[in-house]
Design an enzyme around this catalytic site. Structure first.
Site, PDB file in Angstrom:
ATOM      1  N   HIS A   1      -7.018  -8.259   2.650  1.00  0.00           N
ATOM      2  CA  HIS A   1      -6.205  -7.661   1.584  1.00  0.00           C
ATOM      3  C   HIS A   1      -6.760  -8.012   0.206  1.00  0.00           C
ATOM      4  CE1 HIS A   1      -2.311  -6.406  -0.306  1.00  0.00           C
ATOM      5  NE2 HIS A   1      -2.711  -7.280  -1.212  1.00  0.00           N
ATOM      6  N   GLU A   2      -6.947  -9.304  -0.045  1.00  0.00           N
ATOM      7  CA  GLU A   2      -7.430  -9.705  -1.370  1.00  0.00           C
ATOM      8  C   GLU A   2      -8.837  -9.196  -1.629  1.00  0.00           C
ATOM      9  OE1 GLU A   2      -5.423 -10.679  -3.474  1.00  0.00           O
ATOM     10  OE2 GLU A   2      -3.782 -11.110  -2.099  1.00  0.00           O
TER      11      GLU A   2
ATOM     12  N   HIS B   1      -8.704  -5.852  -3.172  1.00  0.00           N
ATOM     13  CA  HIS B   1      -8.583  -5.934  -4.632  1.00  0.00           C
ATOM     14  C   HIS B   1      -9.953  -6.207  -5.261  1.00  0.00           C
ATOM     15  CE1 HIS B   1      -4.271  -5.700  -5.045  1.00  0.00           C
ATOM     16  NE2 HIS B   1      -4.039  -6.769  -4.312  1.00  0.00           N
TER      17      HIS B   1
ATOM     18  N   HIS C   1     -12.028  -3.225  -5.494  1.00  0.00           N
ATOM     19  CA  HIS C   1     -11.522  -2.349  -6.554  1.00  0.00           C
ATOM     20  C   HIS C   1     -12.147  -2.741  -7.893  1.00  0.00           C
ATOM     21  CE1 HIS C   1      -7.615  -0.165  -8.077  1.00  0.00           C
ATOM     22  NE2 HIS C   1      -8.720   0.473  -8.412  1.00  0.00           N
TER      23      HIS C   1
END
Length: 702
Positions: free
Chosen positions: A466-467, A470, A473
């Site tokens: 998940h991180e 980010h 991104h």
């Protein structure tokens, strides 16, 4: 210029030179950077030429680079290494930063110049940026009269100070809520390595010969799923839920601080701020700049999900009580849910930790997936310094060896670190100056004993993916202006790319490469992976309810319309849950008012709904990946080109629609969470009676 924060770093990618930066550098650096920012404003206003995008918007972006550099370093430390010195600096600095922001956003002359920028022949990204600038000024109070602006400044100053106080007090509360265990037999069910780590943590904190169970920020502590000692589970749960309440903790003593009155004061000031700015409530103010079309649309979405989630949770509880043979309390639910998962799906997630070793998850999990999807190569750079010795640095290049940026990893918990997991940026990619991104992922895994590998739970593996979503991104951003770079998108969109990347955790093209036994190298049995995939929907009623309970609590605090009529902070939570019909016995909100850092000190006020809103987009996008062949370079290229690279220079929902070829739909999310409606369960509107409580995590990743 002797201050290392006031000049671009000479290290690769302008990585801040943490070997030279000291705490005493921050205040003078902030003063100089803020002065430079305002000098730029004066220069822009003094320019006799008609306002253009270049001499106004781009000039303001350049003028803010020094402040952005100092802020990026400092706020990385306030989250990851919040020492007493950093806390003192922040308390002194906060009102000055708030005043500086007001000097910028309340400047009527500057606002008027931005509105007069010639829009002729501007490219779409420039028009988007210009419109966002105008919106920033408007939502910050540029159109208010001088008296209202002065009151707004006062409110903003106090809010800044109170949010910092909440965060600092909460850090102490979390550390103080750690549970000390004397008898090792009480730890039955825990992995031996975790028991050894608890002994090491106890020794480091003055409890030699005992065991220290350090809490996570959220309510349900992961250890509750494995501990067989019900009394210890109860102690741990009570210690968690009484943080920030001034009530009895799991040790039978008063917690240190009641943070609820402070939270209420923050909510009241936010309501006043919203009223000054012309909004009914703080929630309306926040959502005016979100991807959600309206607060009513958010509420409708939550209502559609709440009823089926409660129904599923009640069914789950009845099943657990049949298995346990006694009523299920909050401290029992995780334990018996794990027991049921093992019996039904023949998979023991705790035993599978042997296959989830951190180094393998990094190298053969997230890094390999990034290479397959986006052509990115990660090479560790031990010669480059992080902000602490345990922070690791990787250089990121593309498949042709071209430089992309830097990725930092900070995986383990410590007393100076805020709870949870998150991504941050030290350098924001932008074409204006040619800067490449430098991003950091943080987690709070328990450090293994010296010389031992770090074995993760399945939820912790999902946190890493998940991180890293980010981080991608930020790394794959390709925008012109630093203020629109990477994750600088609306709050209810920022979780979307990260949640999409969770789809690869158990994917058949990904998991066999990283899920290997840390001693033998044998891959996890395919039958176990298949069982994990089948069990993914197990317990979704509980997980959805605990999340939604916090979401409704957030909206209750930030739906206040009259600042003079503040509800009793001790009753807001229960009233909010009853009103939403989500007060399920045995399920506490994922965060409660006394330790809800997301909304009182973390930027998610009236925005905690963002996780489920983003998951609508995520679930639909996961379907898109599957329909188009899964883990392929073409799919990665499309996702990066349409979504990850765009930052906020493209309207976020337009980016998603360009990828999917249509508007996102709710169906994929409902199916994933097992929430498809049944005719016999007509959803209750808010205010209807709660369901009768009869019958025998993964949550958010900030």
């Amino acid at each position: 210029m002797d201050n290392p924060l006031l000049r671009p770093s000479e290290l690769p990618y302008e990585l801040p030179d943490f070997r030279s930066i000291r705490e005493e550098h921050f205040l003078p650096a902030f003063e100089a950077a803020m002065a430079q920012d305002l000098e730029c404003v004066r220069a822009v206003l003094a320019d006799p030429a008609p306002p253009t995008f270049a001499n106004t918007v781009e000039a303001l972006e350049r003028g803010g680079l020094a402040l952005d550099r100092v802020e990026s370093v400092f706020f990385t430390l306030t989250a990851a290494h919040n020492t007493a010195g950093v806390q003192r600096i922040y308390q002194e600095l906060a009102p000055r930063l708030a005043e500086h922001k007001a000097d910028f956003t309340l400047n009527k002359e500057l606002y008027a110049r931005v509105r007069r920028v010639d829009r002729t022949d501007l490219q779409p990204w420039q028009l988007r940026a210009l419109d966002e600038y105008v919106s920033w000024f408007q939502s910050s109070g540029a159109e208010l009269g001088l008296d209202d602006q002065q009151r707004l400044r006062e409110v903003n100053d106090e809010l800044s100070a109170l949010s910092i106080r909440y965060g600092n007090d909460l850090l102490r509360e979390v550390n103080a809520s750690a549970v000390v265990v004397d008898d090792p037999e009480a730890l039955d069910g825990m992995d031996p390595a975790d028991i050894e780590a608890a002994a090491s943590a106890a020794a480091e904190n003055g409890h030699r010969g005992r065991y220290l169970l350090t809490p996570a920020l959220f309510t349900v502590q992961p250890v509750l799923s494995v501990l067989t000692d019900r009394a210890l589970r109860r102690r741990i749960h009570l210690a968690a839920v009484h943080r920030g309440t001034g009530g009895l903790d799991g040790e039978g003593s008063q917690s240190r601080t009641d943070l609820r009155p402070l939270a209420a004061r923050i909510a009241r000031l936010r309501a006043e701020q919203a009223r000054l700015l012309g909004y009914r409530s703080h929630g309306d103010h926040v959502m005016a700049g979100s991807t959600a079309p309206s607060p009513e649309a958010v509420q409708e979405m939550l209502e559609r999900i709440t009823g089926p989630a409660v129904r599923n949770a009640l069914e789950e509880r009845a099943e657990l009580e049949r298995l346990a043979g006694h009523p299920i309390e909050a401290w029992d639910w995780p334990y018996w849910a794990e027991r049921l998962r093992r019996e039904r799906y023949h998979v023991d997630t705790s035993a599978l930790r042997e296959y989830f070793e951190l180094e393998s998850v990094l190298e053969h999990g997230i890094f390999r997936t990034a290479r397959e999807l986006y052509g990115l190569v990660f090479t560790e750079r031990p010669d480059l310094p992080g902000y602490l010795p345990q922070v690791r640095v990787w250089e990121v290049t593309d498949e042709h060896g071209e430089e992309v940026g830097l990725f930092l990893g900070d995986w383990f918990t410590r007393p100076t670190k805020q709870g949870g997991a998150w991504m941050g940026s030290l350098v924001h990619q932008n074409r204006l100056t040619g800067q490449r991104p430098v991003v950091v992922n943080n987690a709070n895994f328990t450090r293994p004993p010296a010389g031992r590998p770090k074995l993760l739970t399945l939820d912790e593996v999902a946190t890493v993916f998940h991180e890293f979503g980010h981080a991608l991104h930020g790394l794959l951003s390709d925008v012109h202006l630093p203020s629109f770079s990477g994750t600088k998108v609306p709050r209810d969109f920022v979780e979307y790319p990260s949640q999409v990347h969770e789809m690869w955790v158990l994917h058949p093209d990904v998991a066999p490469h990283y899920a290997r036994h840390h001693r033998t190298g044998e891959p996890v049995p395919e039958a176990a992976l298949a069982a994990l995939r089948q069990a993914a929907a197990h317990g979704q009623g509980f997980r959805t309810v605990e999340y939604l309970a916090s979401t409704w609590l957030d909206l209750a605090w930030h739906g206040i319309e009259d600042p003079s009529r503040l509800p009793d902070p001790r009753s807001v939570e229960q009233e909010a849950l009853e009103r939403a019909g989500i007060d399920v016995p045995g399920i506490a909100p994922r965060y409660r008012t006394g330790y809800f850092k997301h909304i009182f000190a973390g930027g998610y006020s009236a925005g905690y709904y963002a996780y489920i809103w983003s998951e609508i987009l995520d679930a639909d996008t996961a379907r898109w990946f599957t329909a188009h062949g899964g883990l392929t370079r073409e799919n990665g290229r499309r996702f990066a080109e349409e979504v990850l690279s765009r930052g906020n220079e493209t309207a976020p929902l337009e980016a998603v629609e360009a990828l999917l070829g249509r508007r996102p739909q709710l169906g994929a999310l409902l199916q994933r969470r097992g929430l498809l409606p049944r005719e016999e369960f007509v959803h209750r509107r808010r205010g209807a009676p709660a369901p009768e409580a009869g019958g025998p995590d993964r949550g958010d990743r900030a």
